[in-house]
Design a protein around this motif. Structure first.
Motif, PDB file in Angstrom:
ATOM      1  N   TYR A  20     -21.047  -7.264 -11.373  1.00  0.00           N
ATOM      2  CA  TYR A  20     -21.206  -6.111 -12.476  1.00  0.00           C
ATOM      3  C   TYR A  20     -21.795  -5.020 -11.881  1.00  0.00           C
ATOM      4  O   TYR A  20     -22.662  -5.028 -10.992  1.00  0.00           O
ATOM      5  CB  TYR A  20     -22.268  -6.494 -13.531  1.00  0.00           C
ATOM      6  N   TYR A  21     -21.303  -3.840 -11.671  1.00  0.00           N
ATOM      7  CA  TYR A  21     -21.733  -2.369 -11.493  1.00  0.00           C
ATOM      8  C   TYR A  21     -21.961  -1.646 -12.409  1.00  0.00           C
ATOM      9  O   TYR A  21     -20.898  -1.366 -13.516  1.00  0.00           O
ATOM     10  CB  TYR A  21     -20.781  -1.913 -10.413  1.00  0.00           C
ATOM     11  N   PRO A  76     -24.636 -10.775 -11.713  1.00  0.00           N
ATOM     12  CA  PRO A  76     -23.347 -11.075 -12.170  1.00  0.00           C
ATOM     13  C   PRO A  76     -23.044 -10.806 -13.574  1.00  0.00           C
ATOM     14  O   PRO A  76     -24.118 -10.629 -14.419  1.00  0.00           O
ATOM     15  CB  PRO A  76     -23.497 -12.758 -12.211  1.00  0.00           C
ATOM     16  N   GLY A  77     -21.783 -10.529 -13.949  1.00  0.00           N
ATOM     17  CA  GLY A  77     -21.719 -10.079 -15.357  1.00  0.00           C
ATOM     18  C   GLY A  77     -20.858 -11.192 -16.061  1.00  0.00           C
ATOM     19  O   GLY A  77     -19.983 -11.582 -15.560  1.00  0.00           O
ATOM     20  N   LYS A  78     -20.816 -11.321 -17.486  1.00  0.00           N
ATOM     21  CA  LYS A  78     -20.518 -12.171 -18.166  1.00  0.00           C
ATOM     22  C   LYS A  78     -19.841 -11.713 -19.735  1.00  0.00           C
ATOM     23  O   LYS A  78     -20.621 -11.019 -19.877  1.00  0.00           O
ATOM     24  CB  LYS A  78     -21.158 -13.484 -18.387  1.00  0.00           C
ATOM     25  N   GLY A  92     -28.148  -3.013  -9.856  1.00  0.00           N
ATOM     26  CA  GLY A  92     -27.222  -2.819 -10.898  1.00  0.00           C
ATOM     27  C   GLY A  92     -26.106  -1.802 -10.428  1.00  0.00           C
ATOM     28  O   GLY A  92     -24.963  -1.878 -10.568  1.00  0.00           O
ATOM     29  N   LEU A  93     -26.534  -1.042  -9.215  1.00  0.00           N
ATOM     30  CA  LEU A  93     -25.855  -0.087  -8.626  1.00  0.00           C
ATOM     31  C   LEU A  93     -24.850  -0.746  -7.496  1.00  0.00           C
ATOM     32  O   LEU A  93     -23.872  -0.329  -7.010  1.00  0.00           O
ATOM     33  CB  LEU A  93     -26.528   1.019  -7.916  1.00  0.00           C
ATOM     34  N   THR A  94     -25.203  -1.706  -6.961  1.00  0.00           N
ATOM     35  CA  THR A  94     -24.661  -2.467  -6.079  1.00  0.00           C
ATOM     36  C   THR A  94     -23.968  -3.815  -6.271  1.00  0.00           C
ATOM     37  O   THR A  94     -23.700  -4.634  -5.420  1.00  0.00           O
ATOM     38  CB  THR A  94     -25.758  -2.768  -4.711  1.00  0.00           C
ATOM     39  N   ALA A 104     -24.632  -7.307 -17.802  1.00  0.00           N
ATOM     40  CA  ALA A 104     -24.976  -7.928 -16.712  1.00  0.00           C
ATOM     41  C   ALA A 104     -26.105  -9.132 -16.995  1.00  0.00           C
ATOM     42  O   ALA A 104     -26.621  -8.767 -18.058  1.00  0.00           O
ATOM     43  CB  ALA A 104     -25.865  -6.673 -15.892  1.00  0.00           C
ATOM     44  N   THR A 105     -26.246 -10.168 -16.362  1.00  0.00           N
ATOM     45  CA  THR A 105     -27.030 -11.050 -16.536  1.00  0.00           C
ATOM     46  C   THR A 105     -28.268 -10.974 -15.739  1.00  0.00           C
ATOM     47  O   THR A 105     -28.416 -11.099 -14.445  1.00  0.00           O
ATOM     48  CB  THR A 105     -26.342 -12.544 -16.373  1.00  0.00           C
TER      49      THR A 105
END
Length: 618
Positions: free
Chosen positions: A245-246, A193-195, A187-189, A172-173
């Motif tokens: 990202y979750y 954004p994830g990279k 983080g849960l919801t 996660a960013t």
């Protein structure tokens, strides 16, 4: 692997003569193939109008509806290749796939040399791929599930060092300043954004192995050269591309499984995790897919240090600790009278301990000076010290993280049957192989109880239950802690009441003998209970216990007491539990609980509960 094989240019002439019989009959069929859908990160468990890519970035698609229409995205990619040759550089994996599967396309696409991509491939010089699992970190909630990432090794990795390899990580960013509840909630919801990001492997070793004291398990994959080419070409396409990202499903491990689906189409590894994707479970899925060729264990600096200190006698340990604080001990009789071998072992242990302290406490001038003098002493009498580290059970060989259980017991002279489901992960009495002693992390733990006479009720529903018992000794002084959020039945006044509560505490744990932990917590509890004077009641408390591990069973004895403020109520509990491993998938647990409840009017009630539970891990 010959790097020239990765050049795009010669493929135009080779693939142009491929037999049409080896290709899908039409564009529609090609868009439905496993490989094309893997390249678009299409959720293959959806179909029709529900089809959608996991990629949350418009720049990844060439068609306006490319995220939901793989046929239009394929047509848009073909058009771009014919009219914009540089598309080959942005999408090398798509380019190779389409040239290989569409007869004559190579003759319609103008060759284009993608120098930046070729330089990147030459820099990686990858001949093998390794899946790395960073084990759990007890004192960090966000790291208790572990973490996975890929390592890309060059051909000479065995002769030189994996420090020369590169690591690919998905995460996660997180903006600076986000932490605590905000970090957990977003983080849960899917709020971050994830990279993907690539770094030299030695940086990951420093981060996990040294700074976070996490053992690394390295699983070499049996990917073929063409499969590695496909994976790397697709990784290039994902540069700067954002995913949602979750923490529990679309996380680091889930994204890596998608890359393996690109490398070897048809595995559908990501489909194994429709709800949650625990890093440890994803390693097991890779193993079950027969992708692992070899395994290597890389202990953390803390594991190495503890193994070295375990080689010392009690007297030698005392000297090593004293030497780390007072360098003048080198000149005292109690040290000089020892053999050279003993002296070197003690000096080396003290030196390693000081280096470990510097890692986390900064480089204090006095500590740095003692460390230098100890290193100089070691160089005066150089000797090779062999540290024996017993390799623990591989994490992927431990019990699986979901659990179903059934219990038979008696409470208040009433027999009952209890059914239990746990989403993840491991508690203090589960089979210990592959897990750390003193660690418990459970999410979504539901118990439903049916009493004689037909009465059925929810006994407990835990959202979160964490216990971290980090053993203290003369060298190390970590804190232990616990936290719990649940809805549960509690005996209040004259009946059981379903209450909502949050509790936690901090304390200490000591490993008095091997495999035996004694612990104590100062705790607090916030309870919402309509039967108390104050609907929101606060209670300080204490919690003490003993935990002992045998190879195939575990015993825990504990006592807990809460005194409610402003209500004069109090609760006490004494518990004995013994768990026995039947197999890697099954265990049996016997428990006895003794409860004492005193209400505001000093009315007392005591009762016992006995239970035998069978657990199945899956």
């Amino acid at each position: 692997m010959n790097f020239k094989a990765s050049l795009l240019l010669p493929l135009f002439f080779l693939l142009a003569v491929k037999a049409n019989a080896q290709q899908p009959n039409n564009i529609s069929q090609l868009a439905q193939t496993e490989q094309w859908q893997a390249l678009l990160h299409i959720n293959t468990q959806t179909e029709g109008s529900d089809i959608e890519s996991y990629v949350d970035d418009a720049s990844f698609f060439l068609a306006n509806d490319g995220a939901t229409n793989p046929i239009n995205e394929l047509l848009a990619t073909i058009s771009a290749l014919k009219n914009q040759s540089e598309t080959q550089c942005k999408f090398p994996a798509r380019t190779l796939f389409l040239l290989e599967n569409i007869q004559g396309l190579a003759q319609e696409v103008k060759p284009f040399v993608c120098q930046e991509y070729l330089d990147w491939r030459k820099k990686l010089n990858t001949t093998s791929v390794v899946l790395v699992f960073a084990s759990a970190q007890l004192n960090s909630p966000s790291s208790m599930y572990g973490h996975t990432f890929f390592r890309f090794d060059p051909e000479n990795v065995e002769q030189n060092s994996t420090y020369l390899s590169y690591a690919l990580n998905f995460g996660a960013t997180v903006p600076a300043g986000d932490g605590g509840f905000l970090y957990a909630a977003r983080g849960l919801t899917g709020g971050y954004p994830g990279k993907f990001a690539a770094n030299p492997y030695f940086e990951k070793i420093k981060e996990y192995n040294r700074l976070e004291n996490r053992d690394l398990w390295e699983y070499k994959l049996n990917l073929k050269p063409d499969e590695i080419d496909a994976m790397l070409a697709h990784i290039w396409e994902l540069q700067g591309i954002s995913f949602e990202y979750y923490f529990f499903d679309e996380n680091c491990s889930f994204r890596l499984l998608e890359l393996l689906d690109v490398a070897r189409p048809g595995l559908y590894l990501a489909n194994n995790f429709p709800v949650t994707a625990m890093p440890l479970d994803t390693v097991r899925v890779v193993q079950e897919a027969d992708l692992i060729a070899d395994t290597h264990y890389r202990p953390s600096i803390l594991t190495e240090l503890k193994a070295q200190l375990a080689m010392l006698s009690d007297d030698e340990n005392a000297l090593a600790l004293a030497l780390s604080k007072d360098i003048e001990l080198l000149n005292k009789d109690e040290f000089i009278s020892l053999t050279i071998k003993q002296q070197q072992l003690i000096v080396d242990s003290a030196y390693r301990y000081l280096r470990y302290q510097n890692t986390f406490n900064g480089r204090a001038k006095a500590t740095t000076r003692r460390s230098f003098l100890l290193l100089r002493r070691l160089s005066e009498n150089p000797s090779k010290l062999t540290i024996t580290i017993e390799q623990p059970v591989r994490p992927d060989l431990g019990h699986k993280t979901s659990m179903l259980g059934v219990s038979f017991g008696q409470n208040l002279d009433q027999g009952f049957v209890e059914f239990k489901y746990r989403g993840s992960y491991h508690d203090l009495l589960d089979p210990i192989g592959g897990y750390y002693q003193g660690m418990s992390l459970n999410m979504v733990n539901v118990m439903i109880r049916a009493y004689q006479g037909g009465k059925v009720k929810l006994e407990k529903a835990e959202l979160l239950d964490i216990v971290s018992l980090s053993a203290r000794n003369n060298y190390f002084s970590p804190w232990s802690w616990k936290a719990n959020i649940s809805v549960e039945q509690q005996w209040t006044v004259d009946k059981e009441v379903l209450v909502t509560q949050g509790s936690g505490g901090g304390g200490v744990s000591y490993q008095v003998i091997d495999n035996t932990h004694v612990f104590g917590f100062v705790t607090g509890r916030l309870e919402f209970n309509r039967k108390l004077n104050s609907f929101a009641a606060v209670a300080p408390g204490v919690h003490v216990g003993l935990l002992h591990y045998w190879p195939k069973s575990t015993l825990m004895i504990e006592a807990e007491h809460y005194q409610f403020l402003f209500d004069q109520s109090q609760r006490s509990r004494f518990s004995l539990q013994h768990s026995m491993q039947l197999s890697n998938k099954d265990s049996l647990r016997i428990s006895a609980d003794f409860h004492r409840v005193e209400g505001k009017d000093h009315a007392r009630n005591s009762f016992q509960e006995f239970k035998v539970e069978y657990r199945h891990y899956f």
